[in-house]
Design a protein around this motif. Structure first.
Motif, PDB file in Angstrom:
ATOM      1  N   TYR A  33       0.775  -1.145   0.062  1.00 55.79           N
ATOM      2  CA  TYR A  33      -0.024  -0.108  -0.056  1.00 55.79           C
ATOM      3  C   TYR A  33       0.934   1.146   0.041  1.00 55.79           C
ATOM      4  CZ  TYR A  33      -2.935  -3.666   2.337  1.00 55.79           C
ATOM      5  OH  TYR A  33      -3.403  -4.796   2.689  1.00 55.79           O
ATOM      6  N   TYR A  35       0.171   5.229   1.413  1.00 54.80           N
ATOM      7  CA  TYR A  35      -0.539   5.937   2.300  1.00 54.80           C
ATOM      8  C   TYR A  35      -0.040   7.422   2.202  1.00 54.80           C
ATOM      9  CZ  TYR A  35      -3.083   2.320   4.356  1.00 54.80           C
ATOM     10  OH  TYR A  35      -4.024   1.003   4.413  1.00 54.80           O
ATOM     11  N   ILE A  45      -5.442   6.324   2.543  1.00 54.16           N
ATOM     12  CA  ILE A  45      -4.808   5.324   1.657  1.00 54.16           C
ATOM     13  C   ILE A  45      -4.953   5.802   0.232  1.00 54.16           C
ATOM     14  CG2 ILE A  45      -7.219   4.314   1.165  1.00 54.16           C
ATOM     15  CD1 ILE A  45      -5.386   1.415   0.992  1.00 54.16           C
ATOM     16  N   ILE A  55      -5.312  -3.027  -6.703  1.00 49.76           N
ATOM     17  CA  ILE A  55      -6.647  -3.478  -6.536  1.00 49.76           C
ATOM     18  C   ILE A  55      -7.484  -2.316  -5.709  1.00 49.76           C
ATOM     19  CG2 ILE A  55      -6.302  -5.985  -5.971  1.00 49.76           C
ATOM     20  CD1 ILE A  55      -5.758  -5.434  -3.025  1.00 49.76           C
ATOM     21  N   ILE A  56      -6.616  -1.320  -5.304  1.00 49.66           N
ATOM     22  CA  ILE A  56      -7.243  -0.129  -4.539  1.00 49.66           C
ATOM     23  C   ILE A  56      -6.704   1.176  -5.410  1.00 49.66           C
ATOM     24  CG2 ILE A  56      -7.615   1.236  -2.680  1.00 49.66           C
ATOM     25  CD1 ILE A  56      -7.533  -1.111  -1.128  1.00 49.66           C
ATOM     26  N   GLU A  58      -7.552   5.047  -4.996  1.00 50.34           N
ATOM     27  CA  GLU A  58      -8.561   6.059  -4.356  1.00 50.34           C
ATOM     28  C   GLU A  58      -8.423   7.296  -5.372  1.00 50.34           C
ATOM     29  OE1 GLU A  58     -10.451   5.974  -1.181  1.00 50.34           O
ATOM     30  OE2 GLU A  58     -10.327   3.874  -2.257  1.00 50.34           O
ATOM     31  N   PHE A  90       3.892   6.806   3.402  1.00 51.13           N
ATOM     32  CA  PHE A  90       3.954   5.813   3.951  1.00 51.13           C
ATOM     33  C   PHE A  90       3.712   4.595   3.295  1.00 51.13           C
ATOM     34  CE2 PHE A  90       5.218   7.038   8.153  1.00 51.13           C
ATOM     35  CZ  PHE A  90       4.707   8.082   8.643  1.00 51.13           C
ATOM     36  N   SER A  94       0.757  -6.282   4.013  1.00 56.19           N
ATOM     37  CA  SER A  94      -0.013  -7.153   4.824  1.00 56.19           C
ATOM     38  C   SER A  94       0.008  -8.446   4.214  1.00 56.19           C
ATOM     39  CB  SER A  94      -1.175  -6.432   4.991  1.00 56.19           C
ATOM     40  OG  SER A  94      -2.253  -6.617   3.964  1.00 56.19           O
ATOM     41  N   GLN A  96      -2.761 -10.403   5.574  1.00 59.42           N
ATOM     42  CA  GLN A  96      -4.158 -10.475   5.758  1.00 59.42           C
ATOM     43  C   GLN A  96      -4.742  -9.218   6.094  1.00 59.42           C
ATOM     44  OE1 GLN A  96      -4.977 -13.444   8.750  1.00 59.42           O
ATOM     45  NE2 GLN A  96      -4.209 -15.136   7.156  1.00 59.42           N
ATOM     46  N   ALA A  97      -5.498  -8.774   7.034  1.00 60.64           N
ATOM     47  CA  ALA A  97      -5.929  -7.449   7.327  1.00 60.64           C
ATOM     48  C   ALA A  97      -4.930  -6.496   8.103  1.00 60.64           C
ATOM     49  CB  ALA A  97      -7.040  -7.505   8.238  1.00 60.64           C
ATOM     50  N   GLU A  98      -3.803  -7.307   8.790  1.00 64.44           N
ATOM     51  CA  GLU A  98      -2.930  -6.549   9.445  1.00 64.44           C
ATOM     52  C   GLU A  98      -2.034  -6.017   8.752  1.00 64.44           C
ATOM     53  OE1 GLU A  98      -1.971  -9.210  12.977  1.00 64.44           O
ATOM     54  OE2 GLU A  98       0.014  -8.025  13.326  1.00 64.44           O
ATOM     55  N   GLN A  99      -1.540  -4.716   8.852  1.00 65.90           N
ATOM     56  CA  GLN A  99      -0.433  -4.025   8.144  1.00 65.90           C
ATOM     57  C   GLN A  99       0.563  -3.707   8.659  1.00 65.90           C
ATOM     58  OE1 GLN A  99      -2.270  -0.876   5.300  1.00 65.90           O
ATOM     59  NE2 GLN A  99      -4.292  -2.385   5.215  1.00 65.90           N
ATOM     60  N   TYR A 100       1.640  -3.592   8.104  1.00 64.10           N
ATOM     61  CA  TYR A 100       3.047  -3.121   8.806  1.00 64.10           C
ATOM     62  C   TYR A 100       3.498  -1.971   7.864  1.00 64.10           C
ATOM     63  CZ  TYR A 100       2.691  -7.446  11.408  1.00 64.10           C
ATOM     64  OH  TYR A 100       2.187  -8.399  12.234  1.00 64.10           O
TER      65      TYR A 100
ATOM     66  N   PHE B  34      -8.082  -1.691  14.897  1.00 67.90           N
ATOM     67  CA  PHE B  34      -6.496  -1.616  15.290  1.00 67.90           C
ATOM     68  C   PHE B  34      -6.312  -0.437  16.112  1.00 67.90           C
ATOM     69  CE2 PHE B  34      -5.330  -5.177  12.010  1.00 67.90           C
ATOM     70  CZ  PHE B  34      -6.389  -4.812  11.119  1.00 67.90           C
ATOM     71  N   TYR B  36      -2.697   2.005  16.333  1.00 69.27           N
ATOM     72  CA  TYR B  36      -1.380   2.404  15.956  1.00 69.27           C
ATOM     73  C   TYR B  36      -0.823   3.478  16.599  1.00 69.27           C
ATOM     74  CZ  TYR B  36      -1.693  -0.915  11.813  1.00 69.27           C
ATOM     75  OH  TYR B  36      -1.687  -1.703  10.925  1.00 69.27           O
ATOM     76  N   SER B 100      -8.595  -5.092   2.418  1.00 70.37           N
ATOM     77  CA  SER B 100      -7.704  -4.507   3.425  1.00 70.37           C
ATOM     78  C   SER B 100      -7.784  -3.152   3.447  1.00 70.37           C
ATOM     79  CB  SER B 100      -6.386  -5.338   3.314  1.00 70.37           C
ATOM     80  OG  SER B 100      -6.659  -6.684   3.783  1.00 70.37           O
TER      81      SER B 100
END
Lengths: 110, 114
Positions: A33, A35, A45, A55-56, A58, A90, A94, A96-100, B34, B36, B100
């Protein structure tokens, strides 16, 4: 062993220039992603890629073009930079749903 | 409209005091939730997450959060704040069934006095 890395950390440039920001993740994630964080710290995002496929997307000016050469990399190219593009960008990844998130790139357009 | 709200823009607490940061969401179905944290000049670090199950979740750095479906809330808590906890805290959601797409609240800036 940085999980999500971005280069450069700081980028100062003049209006009208074209610049790129690079992102790499070594987590083996399928999704990445971009951001944008504005001066008021609001995070929004811009784009998301899954296995090199967009896939996204905006509502972002078409001066911004993401490119994913492989699933570990997602670069952001910005044409004809404007003052309003100044922000912190940024990258994240990810599985799954959890993003780093990466450490961010502070872009200043003068 | 779908949204994430953090009502408190800025909170100041004394070191050693307890902390609660509020987060409310407005979605048709319970999203993934979440918290952060962003220290000055740094990126975002995931503190904790809620997908399903036990409504009290434990995170890193001594933080916990409680999901309350009836109040559409996911408040962050810490029993005793340390000066190093001073940072910006973001609540975020991913609506179930979306690709997501993480949507952030506007953030709460935490200041810790000694």
């Amino acid at each position: 062993d940085t999980a999500v890395s971005q280069t450069p950390k700081y980028l100062v440039t003049q209006m009208g220039n074209d610049k790129s920001i690079k992102c790499e993740q070594n987590l083996g994630h399928d999704t990445m992603y971009w951001y944008k964080q504005d001066s008021k710290k609001f995070l929004k995002i811009m784009f998301s890629y899954n296995n090199k496929e967009l896939i996204i997307n905006e509502t972002v000016p078409n001066r911004f073009s993401p490119k994913s050469p492989d699933k570990a990399h997602l670069n952001l190219h910005i044409n004809s930079l404007e003052l309003g593009d100044s922000a912190v960008y940024f990258c994240a990844s990810s599985s799954q749903a959890e993003q780093y998130f990466g450490p961010g790139t502070r872009l200043t357009v003068t | 409209a779908q949204s994430v709200t953090q009502p408190d823009i800025h909170i100041t607490v004394s070191e050693g005091a307890s902390l609660e940061l509020r987060c409310n969401y407005s979605y048709g179905a319970t999203p993934y939730l979440f918290w952060y944290v962003q220290s000055p000049g740094q990126g975002l670090q995931l503190l904790l997450k809620y997908f399903s199950g036990d409504t009290l979740v434990q995170g890193i750095k001594g933080f916990e959060a409680e999901f309350k479906r009836s109040q559409s809330s996911f408040n962050l808590r810490k029993p005793s704040v340390h000066w190093s906890d001073a940072a910006e805290y973001f609540c975020a959601v991913v609506p179930t069934g979306t690709a997501s797409k993480l949507t952030f609240g506007t953030g709460t800036r935490l200041q810790v006095t000694l």
